[in-house]
Scaffold this motif. Structure first.
Motif, PDB file in Angstrom:
ATOM      1  N   UNK A  47      24.192   2.110  -6.705  1.00  9.06           N
ATOM      2  CA  UNK A  47      24.939   2.070  -7.960  1.00  9.06           C
ATOM      3  C   UNK A  47      24.855   0.701  -8.621  1.00  9.06           C
ATOM      4  N   UNK A  48      24.734  -0.331  -7.828  1.00  5.58           N
ATOM      5  CA  UNK A  48      24.726  -1.695  -8.360  1.00  5.58           C
ATOM      6  C   UNK A  48      23.522  -1.910  -9.275  1.00  5.58           C
ATOM      7  N   UNK A  49      23.787  -2.301 -10.485  1.00  5.41           N
ATOM      8  CA  UNK A  49      22.723  -2.638 -11.409  1.00  5.41           C
ATOM      9  C   UNK A  49      22.097  -1.472 -12.150  1.00  5.41           C
ATOM     10  N   UNK A  50      22.493  -0.244 -11.847  1.00  7.58           N
ATOM     11  CA  UNK A  50      21.924   0.904 -12.553  1.00  7.58           C
ATOM     12  C   UNK A  50      22.640   1.039 -13.892  1.00  7.58           C
ATOM     13  N   UNK A  51      21.901   0.931 -14.975  1.00  8.01           N
ATOM     14  CA  UNK A  51      22.497   1.010 -16.301  1.00  8.01           C
ATOM     15  C   UNK A  51      22.263   2.363 -16.973  1.00  8.01           C
ATOM     16  N   UNK A  69      33.937  12.960  -7.639  1.00  8.10           N
ATOM     17  CA  UNK A  69      33.092  11.947  -8.258  1.00  8.10           C
ATOM     18  C   UNK A  69      32.320  12.668  -9.358  1.00  8.10           C
ATOM     19  N   UNK A  70      32.430  12.185 -10.572  1.00  7.49           N
ATOM     20  CA  UNK A  70      31.692  12.736 -11.704  1.00  7.49           C
ATOM     21  C   UNK A  70      30.424  11.913 -11.828  1.00  7.49           C
ATOM     22  N   UNK A  71      29.282  12.574 -11.653  1.00  5.48           N
ATOM     23  CA  UNK A  71      27.988  11.899 -11.596  1.00  5.48           C
ATOM     24  C   UNK A  71      27.194  12.244 -12.854  1.00  5.48           C
ATOM     25  N   UNK A  72      26.889  11.235 -13.656  1.00  6.82           N
ATOM     26  CA  UNK A  72      26.045  11.412 -14.831  1.00  6.82           C
ATOM     27  C   UNK A  72      24.625  10.998 -14.487  1.00  6.82           C
ATOM     28  N   UNK A  73      23.661  11.806 -14.918  1.00 10.44           N
ATOM     29  CA  UNK A  73      22.290  11.538 -14.478  1.00 10.44           C
ATOM     30  C   UNK A  73      21.248  12.030 -15.482  1.00 10.44           C
TER      31      UNK A  73
END
Length: 80
Positions: A24-28, A39-43
């Protein structure tokens, strides 16, 4: 951006799963946020929710069945 929900064991697990995965770190582009015990995951890339679901299961934050629902949902294009 499509979203899918991963049901976690409780709200604390959802918070941990939405923040603790090192990917997750750094993913924009992709997102993961806690909403109660989900957990709501946008992709844009289906590997993202599969990775989050796998990580949550392997670290005791989600049951295998719930992680499998996310994986099946994104592979079939159906949002659970």
């Amino acid at each position: 951006m499509p979203e899918i929900r991963l049901r976690c064991i409780n709200a604390e697990s959802a918070a941990a799963a939405s923040e603790a995965d090192p990917r997750l770190a750094g993913d924009t582009v992709h997102t993961a946020r806690a909403d109660g015990s989900d957990v709501v995951i946008g992709y844009h890339d289906i590997r993202w929710p599969m990775d989050v679901a796998e990580w949550a299961f392997q670290n005791g934050h989600a049951h295998d069945h719930d992680a499998a629902l996310v994986i099946a949902g994104v592979q079939g294009g159906r949002h659970v």
